[in-house]
Design a protein around this motif. Sequence first.
Motif, short mmCIF file in Angstrom:
data_model
loop_
_atom_site.label_atom_id
_atom_site.label_comp_id
_atom_site.label_asym_id
_atom_site.label_seq_id
_atom_site.Cartn_x
_atom_site.Cartn_y
_atom_site.Cartn_z
N ASN A 210 3.21 -5.50 11.13
CA ASN A 210 2.69 -5.86 9.60
C ASN A 210 1.39 -5.24 9.13
OD1 ASN A 210 2.02 -7.06 7.29
ND2 ASN A 210 3.53 -8.53 7.64
N GLU A 211 1.28 -4.13 8.75
CA GLU A 211 0.04 -3.66 8.55
C GLU A 211 -0.92 -4.26 7.44
OE1 GLU A 211 -0.63 0.62 7.10
OE2 GLU A 211 0.75 1.42 8.46
N GLU A 212 -0.20 -4.86 6.55
CA GLU A 212 -1.08 -5.53 5.57
C GLU A 212 -1.79 -6.99 6.20
OE1 GLU A 212 -0.93 -7.35 1.18
OE2 GLU A 212 0.84 -6.10 2.06
N ILE A 237 -3.82 1.42 13.84
CA ILE A 237 -3.03 1.43 12.74
C ILE A 237 -3.13 2.91 11.90
CG2 ILE A 237 -2.27 0.47 10.53
CD1 ILE A 237 -3.52 -2.29 11.76
N VAL A 238 -4.19 3.53 11.98
CA VAL A 238 -4.29 4.53 11.27
C VAL A 238 -3.70 5.87 11.79
CG1 VAL A 238 -6.05 6.17 10.29
CG2 VAL A 238 -6.34 3.59 9.76
N GLU A 239 -3.97 5.76 12.97
CA GLU A 239 -3.49 6.81 13.91
C GLU A 239 -1.99 6.92 14.27
OE1 GLU A 239 -5.00 6.41 17.89
OE2 GLU A 239 -7.09 6.57 17.28
N LYS A 240 -1.50 5.63 13.94
CA LYS A 240 0.00 5.44 14.04
C LYS A 240 0.75 5.93 12.54
CE LYS A 240 3.89 2.09 14.67
NZ LYS A 240 4.08 0.61 15.08
N TYR A 245 -0.84 1.76 4.47
CA TYR A 245 -1.52 0.67 3.79
C TYR A 245 -2.94 0.83 4.31
CZ TYR A 245 -3.06 -3.75 2.13
OH TYR A 245 -3.84 -4.80 1.45
N VAL A 246 -3.20 0.65 5.47
CA VAL A 246 -4.73 0.55 6.06
C VAL A 246 -5.40 1.49 5.93
CG1 VAL A 246 -5.92 0.13 8.20
CG2 VAL A 246 -3.71 -1.62 7.79
N PHE A 275 -3.00 10.92 -0.38
CA PHE A 275 -1.99 9.72 -0.47
C PHE A 275 -1.06 9.89 -1.56
CE2 PHE A 275 -5.53 8.29 1.61
CZ PHE A 275 -4.99 7.73 3.04
N PRO A 276 0.10 10.82 -1.60
CA PRO A 276 0.98 11.00 -2.64
C PRO A 276 1.90 9.84 -3.13
CG PRO A 276 1.70 12.04 -0.60
CD PRO A 276 0.29 11.54 -0.35
N ASP A 277 1.76 8.87 -2.25
CA ASP A 277 2.63 7.67 -2.44
C ASP A 277 1.78 6.44 -2.91
OD1 ASP A 277 4.92 8.86 -1.85
OD2 ASP A 277 4.69 8.50 0.10
N MET A 278 0.43 6.70 -3.46
CA MET A 278 -0.51 5.66 -3.51
C MET A 278 0.23 4.72 -4.84
SD MET A 278 -4.23 6.00 -5.14
CE MET A 278 -4.85 7.05 -3.89
N ASP A 279 0.09 3.56 -4.73
CA ASP A 279 0.71 2.76 -5.44
C ASP A 279 -0.06 2.68 -6.74
OD1 ASP A 279 -1.29 -0.13 -5.76
OD2 ASP A 279 -1.19 0.94 -4.04
#
Length: 449
Positions: A210-212, A237-240, A245-246, A275-279
């Motif tokens: 759970n990243e968040e 997390i960022v490497e993965k 999100y993170v 981040f093309p999928d930025m919310d």
Amino acid sequence: MKLLLSSIVLFSLLLCSFTFAQQHSDIFSITPQQPKIGDNITITYNAFASGALLKEVKEITALCLVYRGDEDPLVMETSMKQEGTLWKAEFLLAEENAKHIAFQLFSGDTYDDNSRDCWNLLVYGNDGKPVKGAHYSYAQVLQNGGQHFGESKNPDKAKEELTKELELYSENPDAQMFYVRLHADEEKTPETTEKLLGILNSLSETLKENEEKLYGLSFLYSMIGHGEKGKEIENTIVEKNPKGYVALRRALRPYYSEQNTDKAAELFASMVESFPDMDEKTKQSIADNLVYRYTNEKQFDKAEQWLLKAPKPSNVYYNYLAKTMVENDANLEKAAALAQKAVQLNKDIQVSSKPSSMWMSEWEATNKSRLGASLGTHGYALLKLNRFSEAEPVLQEAYTMNDGSSPDINQRYVLAMVNNKNYDNAINTGLECIKNLHDNAKLLEDLKE
């Protein structure tokens, strides 16, 4: 040992029932006291009881705020019915994620919120226990203060509620994280730090997918003096997931710390590409922030560019930019057009856009205020452009929307009427403003002329 634990849990449940039984009073009562999802909840208000604030009123509206865990709270409202000396209302508790409920009442501009403590009720399950997250939800309100109903903070009671949550649901990760946050600022000893560190280490394993939640966990490590462990979690997390999100939250940090607005705008533009999928919520927030920053720096063309780049046009920021331009006599034709756009955006607002945590009268009052402000800006721009015949009806509408309570709008409305030789209405309106103490020095000067 099992017998002892069972006794503790039983005592906690009895204490919980006693605590929330206090919601029954001479003024306000709720049935059932242990509502389950699907139950009808009846509230009763005795307006004639000592301490009741809504006495001798013709109508009362009841507000029921349902806290729903990770979702935004939901406000339900209904008109209460008078039965003799009592007022009653009924709500259906249909929200599947309901955790706890708060009630307050109002009539006109007068609210009864139990002296900023509201009336609160936990949601129960079929096993006779508060549902998972119920005590935790109430603890958050007590610790932070009610953001919606304005309940007062009570940190000591918050810890009591959190303790009850963990006694019933020791595995609740949200409650465990909240426990660390509440105790991180207390006097640190090797023993307490070790205890909190143990909780976080256990959670880092439980929440590894759970990243968040892990992002929140990394900050808690910093709070107890183990920031390096938090950074290690973030890095993993960022490497993965370098686009997740993170990673986005980490990329946003330089933006918020950048004092130069042009550089901040460049950083954000780069982030949008990365981040093309930025919310959409994040995009809107940053675009609005850039409009605000550029407007304050009086770089109005750049502010307008970001106004147009935002995912959704914002009536608030259209008006903010237009108003600042008018006050600085900057491109008044453009300012008038922006203000007119703000007016139209306000008038086009649909009920479906109402946030779930706002009740209807609050939402309507907010929109009315914003519309009045936008009309005032538009009228002010037209006035400065000497387009008096256009300014007068716009300012008349602004005057009506503000119930004549804005001295600046009142003065400009009177000035428009004077310039249009509408002297009788100008005098009558001006005298009414003076009578209600909603005037300013300029209004008096305009009337003298």
